[in-house]
Design an enzyme around this catalytic site. Structure first.
Site, PDB file in Angstrom:
ATOM      1  CD  GLU A  34      -2.485   5.464   4.107  1.00 22.86           C
ATOM      2  OE1 GLU A  34      -1.866   5.809   5.135  1.00 22.86           O
ATOM      3  OE2 GLU A  34      -3.286   6.214   3.529  1.00 22.86           O
ATOM      4  CE1 TYR A  73      -3.921  -1.896   5.165  1.00 20.18           C
ATOM      5  CE2 TYR A  73      -3.173   0.309   4.586  1.00 20.18           C
ATOM      6  CZ  TYR A  73      -3.573  -0.957   4.210  1.00 20.18           C
ATOM      7  OH  TYR A  73      -3.610  -1.293   2.874  1.00 20.18           O
ATOM      8  CB  SER A  91      -0.897   0.005   1.238  1.00 20.90           C
ATOM      9  OG  SER A  91      -1.490   1.272   1.441  1.00 20.90           O
TER      10      SER A  91
END
Length: 251
Positions: A67, A88, A65
């Site tokens: 992120e 996460y 990801s």
């Protein structure tokens, strides 16, 4: 997992399983880590044993990801150091490195796809893009009066999930396993997404949108912008859907 591998005898595995909501990961960090990080490790170990036992070769895709880059300066590429800003993101970084380690230690075909935000009409209603586009329809039909959002200044590199799934598939058809950033190379703020969505319905967004501090994250990710040069060259991949087309499709 081992029983599933024995029964399915897959040639390719795409590990898309995760607790993938950033805000929820702050509320359930341990579950997020168990699913996203250790879940990947369990699957990698099962694949390693399956290959040793059967001699069959499996190509594995790990869903990374954007992120994972978190607070790293844009644009972000495969060479950009990770700076995760949520449980996460930290869990996804762990899964990424588990993949690299098993690739180097055991010679497994493991590819990490570092995908920037990929959206579609199938996006879950708790994610901001779906929340916005669903609200536009409800407000237009008189079913909702206001839309409450958090940080409107956060910038994201938004692409169409359909384009990105093709990139995932291309990664596992490639001759060599590796790590690939998949992104459009264009970033827009949440405010610009809101503006584009409401304009699709002929509405003035400022009459309907209000800021709710509850939607701000403890540690914010301000600016994600991907550099997918490697994927474009090696995989002959390029996004086919523009930002405007994506927003209109979702509305």
């Amino acid at each position: 997992l081992r029983r599933v591998l024995e029964a399915a005898e897959p040639d390719e595995i795409y590990n898309l399983g995760a607790q993938s909501h950033v805000k929820v990961s702050f509320e359930n960090p341990e579950y997020t880590a168990d699913t996203d990080a250790l879940g990947t490790l369990r699957l990698l170990d099962a694949i390693r044993d399956h290959q040793d036992h059967t001699g069959r070769k499996i190509r594995f895709y790990q869903a990374g990801s954007s992120e994972m880059f978190g607070a790293a300066k844009p644009p972000q590429s495969e060479q950009t150091p990770f700076y995760p800003r949520s449980p996460y993101a930290v869990s996804k970084v762990a899964a990424h490195w588990y993949g690299v380690n098993y690739r180097e230690a055991y010679g497994l075909f493991i590819t990490n796809g570092i995908l920037f935000n990929h959206e579609s009409p199938r996006r879950g209603e708790t994610f901001v893009t779906r929340k916005i586009t669903r609200a536009v329809g409800r407000i237009k039909e008189g079913l909702q009066k206001k839309l409450f959002l958090g940080n409107l200044d956060a910038r994201r590199d938004w692409g169409f999930a359909g384009d990105y799934v093709e990139a995932m598939w291309r990664m596992l058809q490639h001759d060599e396993a590796g790590d690939f950033v998949v992104a459009t190379g264009e970033a827009y703020s949440v405010r610009e997404f809101v503006q584009a969505a409401f304009s699709c319905a002929g509405l003035d967004w400022e009459k309907y949108v209000e800021i709710d501090p509850a939607y701000f994250r403890p540690t914010e990710v301000d600016y994600l912008l991907g550099d997918s040069t490697k994927a474009r060259k090696a995989l002959k991949w390029a996004p086919q859907t523009t930002f405007e087309q994506l927003v209109r499709m979702m509305v």
